[in-house]
Design an enzyme around this catalytic site. Structure first.
Site, PDB file in Angstrom:
ATOM      1  N   PHE A  39     -11.965  -8.932 -33.451  1.00 51.54           N
ATOM      2  CA  PHE A  39     -12.087  -8.449 -32.073  1.00 51.54           C
ATOM      3  C   PHE A  39     -12.526  -6.996 -32.025  1.00 51.54           C
ATOM      4  CE2 PHE A  39      -8.418  -5.672 -30.939  1.00 51.54           C
ATOM      5  CZ  PHE A  39      -7.649  -5.770 -32.090  1.00 51.54           C
ATOM      6  N   VAL A 156     -11.367  -4.502 -41.684  1.00 54.14           N
ATOM      7  CA  VAL A 156     -11.657  -5.683 -40.859  1.00 54.14           C
ATOM      8  C   VAL A 156     -10.750  -5.640 -39.631  1.00 54.14           C
ATOM      9  CG1 VAL A 156     -11.616  -8.207 -40.758  1.00 54.14           C
ATOM     10  CG2 VAL A 156     -12.255  -7.045 -42.891  1.00 54.14           C
ATOM     11  N   LYS A 157     -11.349  -5.669 -38.443  1.00 55.44           N
ATOM     12  CA  LYS A 157     -10.535  -5.660 -37.220  1.00 55.44           C
ATOM     13  C   LYS A 157     -10.253  -7.113 -36.863  1.00 55.44           C
ATOM     14  CE  LYS A 157     -10.393  -3.122 -32.897  1.00 55.44           C
ATOM     15  NZ  LYS A 157      -8.979  -2.797 -33.003  1.00 55.44           N
ATOM     16  N   SER A 158      -9.237  -7.659 -37.511  1.00 57.74           N
ATOM     17  CA  SER A 158      -8.967  -9.092 -37.375  1.00 57.74           C
ATOM     18  C   SER A 158      -7.962  -9.348 -36.260  1.00 57.74           C
ATOM     19  CB  SER A 158      -8.419  -9.643 -38.691  1.00 57.74           C
ATOM     20  OG  SER A 158      -7.023  -9.417 -38.756  1.00 57.74           O
ATOM     21  N   TYR A 161      -2.528  -8.736 -36.265  1.00 58.75           N
ATOM     22  CA  TYR A 161      -2.033  -7.360 -36.141  1.00 58.75           C
ATOM     23  C   TYR A 161      -0.541  -7.275 -36.459  1.00 58.75           C
ATOM     24  CZ  TYR A 161      -5.683  -4.176 -34.761  1.00 58.75           C
ATOM     25  OH  TYR A 161      -6.769  -3.325 -34.796  1.00 58.75           O
TER      26      TYR A 161
END
Ligand code: PMP
Length: 294
Positions: A39, A156-158, A161
């Protein structure tokens, strides 16, 4: 048209725009079942997204790192964002762009997922109280750590969270506003959803991404602005000692903006908000006004 106090959030979902409350995706989507997806979060001002190219690039990089093929190219996403902002009844706001692995079966193998779902939300987001924004945040250092060089790369903005969420829960329990994460070497990585800067003897320092920091878009804007304003800035490994003894400290993020830090682990910092933060805040506001004019 009159702007409502709280504009209705809208969602672009796989090409169609609907009120966010009506947007729906499958409960078999692996984004939900396994946090399998990526995201972005960005702001728009005067109906213009700020640094959209950097965000789209990072989204593509995050997707590439997870082997997710985006069903829309950058042009289509840019057009979707622009149509969404036109529909939204507010001049400024926050956009959340989400790409999931897509619906599959109950096994985690991504091979079973046919097509990613892509949605973009337009809404409002406030990350800190106005008092915290003015006077500074109380931070704690969380016991959970960012792992570097093992497992998922923190760049990596996965959609997963959980480490950040566990850190934030520690802050809640401690009565603090936000939590900082160290990496497994005990070096400062970042806050739960923001990058971190300190000022020491007029010099601005921030941890390198190799210490576990996300390559924040706001972080890179702050580094650009510092250079343009003759403030020395460099990436440097930082330890808790560097924070406790800093002249000033602040957090940066698309959602958060630039937030001063008043204390870390109960130790008050020398200044909050500090002089460098105030200069950079002004320069940041001027840059936004320049790049996002109607
Ligand atoms: N670190 C983390 C873990 C984040 O989630 C964010 C917010 N995207 C940031 C840093 C700040 O990045 P940016 O300036 O690109 O919003």
């Amino acid at each position: 048209m009159q702007t409502a106090a709280f504009p209705i959030p809208y969602c672009w979902l796989n090409g169609a725009i609907v009120p966010a409350a009506e947007a729906a995706i499958s409960v078999y989507d692996h984004g939900l079942l396994y946090g399998d997806g990526v995201f972005e979060g960005l702001r728009f001002y005067q109906r213009t997204p700020f640094r959209i190219e950097r965000h789209l690039q990072r989204l593509q990089d995050s997707a590439a790192a997870l082997g997710i093929t985006l069903p829309y190219d950058a042009d289509a996403l840019r057009e979707g964002i622009s149509a969404l902002i036109s529909r939204y009844d507010g001049e400024s706001g926050y956009l959340r762009l989400v790409v999931t692995r897509g619906p599959g079966n109950l096994g985690l193998n991504p091979r079973n997922c046919a097509t990613p779902n892509v949605f973009i939300l337009a809404d409002q987001l406030s990350m800190a109280s106005s008092e915290a924004q003015e006077k500074g945040l109380k931070l704690i250092i969380a016991s959970v750590r960012r792992t570097v060089g093992a497992g998922l790369d923190p760049r990596v903005k996965s959609l997963n969270y959980l480490t950040s969420i566990l850190a934030r829960m520690e802050a809640n329990v401690a009565g603090a506003d936000e939590a900082l994460l160290l990496n497994e070497r005990g070096q400062v990585a970042e806050a739960s959803a923001e990058n971190l800067f300190i000022v020491r003897q007029g010099r601005l320092l921030t941890p390198p991404t190799s210490d576990g920091a996300l390559a924040g878009v706001t972080r890179s804007v702050i580094m650009e602005l510092a250079q343009a304003n003759n403030i020395s800035v460099s990436e440097r490994t930082l330890t808790p000692y560097d924070l406790y003894t800093a002249d000033e400290c602040f957090l940066t993020g698309s959602g958060a903006g630039i937030l001063p830090v008043a204390e870390v682990d109960g130790r008050p910092l020398r200044t909050s908000p500090g002089e460098i933060l105030q200069r950079l805040r002004q320069a940041f506001a001027a840059l936004i006004a320049q790049e996002c004019s109607a």
